[in-house]
Design a protein around this motif. Structure first.
Motif, PDB file in Angstrom:
ATOM      1  N   GLY A   1       0.795  -1.226   0.000  1.00 51.35           N
ATOM      2  CA  GLY A   1       0.000   0.000   0.000  1.00 51.35           C
ATOM      3  C   GLY A   1       0.827   1.275   0.000  1.00 51.35           C
ATOM      4  N   LEU A   2       2.100   1.172  -0.387  1.00 50.96           N
ATOM      5  CA  LEU A   2       2.955   2.360  -0.455  1.00 50.96           C
ATOM      6  C   LEU A   2       2.717   3.082  -1.775  1.00 50.96           C
ATOM      7  CD1 LEU A   2       6.273   0.759   0.850  1.00 50.96           C
ATOM      8  CD2 LEU A   2       4.557   2.030   2.162  1.00 50.96           C
ATOM      9  N   GLU A   3       3.079   4.351  -1.822  1.00 52.04           N
ATOM     10  CA  GLU A   3       2.990   5.113  -3.062  1.00 52.04           C
ATOM     11  C   GLU A   3       4.396   5.461  -3.527  1.00 52.04           C
ATOM     12  OE1 GLU A   3       0.581   8.434  -1.867  1.00 52.04           O
ATOM     13  OE2 GLU A   3       2.266   9.495  -0.977  1.00 52.04           O
ATOM     14  N   LYS A   4       4.558   5.550  -4.835  1.00 52.78           N
ATOM     15  CA  LYS A   4       5.862   5.892  -5.393  1.00 52.78           C
ATOM     16  C   LYS A   4       6.128   7.368  -5.103  1.00 52.78           C
ATOM     17  CE  LYS A   4       6.826   3.853  -9.144  1.00 52.78           C
ATOM     18  NZ  LYS A   4       6.806   3.443 -10.554  1.00 52.78           N
ATOM     19  N   ALA A   5       7.236   7.638  -4.421  1.00 53.69           N
ATOM     20  CA  ALA A   5       7.604   9.016  -4.072  1.00 53.69           C
ATOM     21  C   ALA A   5       8.491   9.633  -5.154  1.00 53.69           C
ATOM     22  CB  ALA A   5       8.315   9.045  -2.724  1.00 53.69           C
ATOM     23  N   PHE A   6       9.364   8.814  -5.747  1.00 56.55           N
ATOM     24  CA  PHE A   6      10.238   9.284  -6.824  1.00 56.55           C
ATOM     25  C   PHE A   6      10.779   8.081  -7.578  1.00 56.55           C
ATOM     26  CE2 PHE A   6      12.952   8.737  -3.140  1.00 56.55           C
ATOM     27  CZ  PHE A   6      14.044   8.049  -3.651  1.00 56.55           C
ATOM     28  N   ASP A   7      11.214   8.337  -8.822  1.00 53.55           N
ATOM     29  CA  ASP A   7      11.771   7.282  -9.660  1.00 53.55           C
ATOM     30  C   ASP A   7      12.836   7.903 -10.556  1.00 53.55           C
ATOM     31  OD1 ASP A   7      12.367   5.308 -11.527  1.00 53.55           O
ATOM     32  OD2 ASP A   7      10.273   4.715 -11.818  1.00 53.55           O
ATOM     33  N   LEU A   8      14.100   7.591 -10.277  1.00 56.90           N
ATOM     34  CA  LEU A   8      15.210   8.081 -11.088  1.00 56.90           C
ATOM     35  C   LEU A   8      15.767   6.986 -12.002  1.00 56.90           C
ATOM     36  CD1 LEU A   8      17.130  10.238  -8.447  1.00 56.90           C
ATOM     37  CD2 LEU A   8      15.499  11.005 -10.179  1.00 56.90           C
TER      38      LEU A   8
ATOM     39  N   GLY B   1      11.863   5.310  -4.855  1.00 55.60           N
ATOM     40  CA  GLY B   1      11.466   5.428  -3.456  1.00 55.60           C
ATOM     41  C   GLY B   1       9.967   5.276  -3.294  1.00 55.60           C
ATOM     42  N   PHE B   2       9.572   4.564  -2.244  1.00 53.59           N
ATOM     43  CA  PHE B   2       8.164   4.370  -1.915  1.00 53.59           C
ATOM     44  C   PHE B   2       7.937   4.891  -0.500  1.00 53.59           C
ATOM     45  CE2 PHE B   2       9.394   1.114  -4.912  1.00 53.59           C
ATOM     46  CZ  PHE B   2       8.365   1.138  -5.840  1.00 53.59           C
ATOM     47  N   ARG B   3       6.739   5.440  -0.249  1.00 52.20           N
ATOM     48  CA  ARG B   3       6.415   5.931   1.097  1.00 52.20           C
ATOM     49  C   ARG B   3       4.970   5.595   1.436  1.00 52.20           C
ATOM     50  NH1 ARG B   3       6.899  12.015  -0.713  1.00 52.20           N
ATOM     51  NH2 ARG B   3       4.997  12.141  -1.938  1.00 52.20           N
ATOM     52  N   ALA B   4       4.717   5.568   2.715  1.00 47.91           N
ATOM     53  CA  ALA B   4       3.371   5.292   3.192  1.00 47.91           C
ATOM     54  C   ALA B   4       2.516   6.554   3.057  1.00 47.91           C
ATOM     55  CB  ALA B   4       3.406   4.839   4.648  1.00 47.91           C
ATOM     56  N   PRO B   5       1.336   6.441   2.461  1.00 45.57           N
ATOM     57  CA  PRO B   5       0.448   7.602   2.386  1.00 45.57           C
ATOM     58  C   PRO B   5       0.132   8.105   3.798  1.00 45.57           C
ATOM     59  CG  PRO B   5      -0.369   5.828   0.992  1.00 45.57           C
ATOM     60  CD  PRO B   5       0.757   5.266   1.829  1.00 45.57           C
ATOM     61  N   GLY B   6       0.256   9.387   4.001  1.00 43.82           N
ATOM     62  CA  GLY B   6      -0.029   9.965   5.314  1.00 43.82           C
ATOM     63  C   GLY B   6       1.107   9.857   6.313  1.00 43.82           C
ATOM     64  N   ASN B   7       2.193   9.173   5.947  1.00 43.85           N
ATOM     65  CA  ASN B   7       3.330   9.041   6.848  1.00 43.85           C
ATOM     66  C   ASN B   7       4.613   9.053   6.016  1.00 43.85           C
ATOM     67  OD1 ASN B   7       5.218   8.524   8.802  1.00 43.85           O
ATOM     68  ND2 ASN B   7       4.386   6.552   9.421  1.00 43.85           N
ATOM     69  N   PRO B   8       5.075  10.229   5.592  1.00 42.42           N
ATOM     70  CA  PRO B   8       6.241  10.293   4.709  1.00 42.42           C
ATOM     71  C   PRO B   8       7.552   9.835   5.348  1.00 42.42           C
ATOM     72  CG  PRO B   8       5.595  12.482   5.402  1.00 42.42           C
ATOM     73  CD  PRO B   8       4.534  11.531   5.899  1.00 42.42           C
ATOM     74  N   THR B   9       7.556   9.585   6.648  1.00 48.37           N
ATOM     75  CA  THR B   9       8.780   9.087   7.269  1.00 48.37           C
ATOM     76  C   THR B   9       8.904   7.573   7.128  1.00 48.37           C
ATOM     77  OG1 THR B   9       7.766   8.877   9.461  1.00 48.37           O
ATOM     78  CG2 THR B   9       8.831  10.990   8.932  1.00 48.37           C
ATOM     79  N   ALA B  10       7.826   6.891   6.749  1.00 48.44           N
ATOM     80  CA  ALA B  10       7.865   5.448   6.516  1.00 48.44           C
ATOM     81  C   ALA B  10       8.161   5.233   5.039  1.00 48.44           C
ATOM     82  CB  ALA B  10       6.544   4.801   6.919  1.00 48.44           C
ATOM     83  N   GLN B  11       9.423   4.927   4.731  1.00 47.09           N
ATOM     84  CA  GLN B  11       9.860   4.822   3.345  1.00 47.09           C
ATOM     85  C   GLN B  11      10.794   3.641   3.154  1.00 47.09           C
ATOM     86  OE1 GLN B  11      11.779   8.523   2.299  1.00 47.09           O
ATOM     87  NE2 GLN B  11       9.839   9.577   2.050  1.00 47.09           N
ATOM     88  N   VAL B  12      10.927   3.240   1.891  1.00 49.21           N
ATOM     89  CA  VAL B  12      11.905   2.246   1.472  1.00 49.21           C
ATOM     90  C   VAL B  12      12.309   2.603   0.048  1.00 49.21           C
ATOM     91  CG1 VAL B  12      10.185   0.593   0.611  1.00 49.21           C
ATOM     92  CG2 VAL B  12      12.446  -0.220   1.325  1.00 49.21           C
ATOM     93  N   SER B  13      13.581   2.361  -0.282  1.00 51.83           N
ATOM     94  CA  SER B  13      14.077   2.616  -1.638  1.00 51.83           C
ATOM     95  C   SER B  13      14.657   1.344  -2.228  1.00 51.83           C
ATOM     96  CB  SER B  13      15.168   3.697  -1.624  1.00 51.83           C
ATOM     97  OG  SER B  13      14.641   4.947  -1.252  1.00 51.83           O
TER      98      SER B  13
END
Length: 117
Positions: A27-34, A39-51
């Motif tokens: 259920g993560l959203e793509k934050a960026f793609d180079l 990078g993916f992050r949790a909607p509503g919680n931008p500190t929960a991320q994985v790359s």
């Protein structure tokens, strides 16, 4: 130095593969793609991320985590003063971040990054 977030960097063969797992299953959203890093992050919680990283675009080694700090220049000066090995020098990258890589005492490469503005 204040830490804004710490993001695990998963070293993968192809950063463009497996996105369904992170988006549809976790259920993560793509934050960026180079291309080489996504990078993916949790909607509503931008500190929960994985790359996903398949080979850093400008550094000789891949990092295992990214530590987003409020003052990357001060962090760089402190790492040098304390004698830690700098793996990638303090650089303003073409994609807009300012960062450096430092090796921890266990051999792990840490990406210390600041996001201007």
């Amino acid at each position: 130095m204040s830490i804004n977030r710490i993001v695990p960097n998963l070293n993968v063969a192809d950063a463009q593969a497996g996105h369904d797992f992170y988006e549809e299953f976790l259920g993560l959203e793509k934050a960026f793609d180079l291309g080489w890093v996504v990078g993916f992050r949790a909607p509503g919680n931008p500190t929960a991320q994985v790359s996903l990283v398949s080979g850093d675009a400008s550094a000789a080694e891949d990092s295992v985590i990214s530590v987003d700090v409020d003052d990357v220049d001060a962090a760089y000066a402190r790492a040098r003063r304390l004698g830690y090995e700098i793996v990638h020098p303090l650089t303003t990258e073409a994609w807009g971040v300012r960062r450096f890589f430092v090796r921890d005492p266990h051999g792990n490469v840490v990406n210390v990054v600041g996001h201007p503005g």
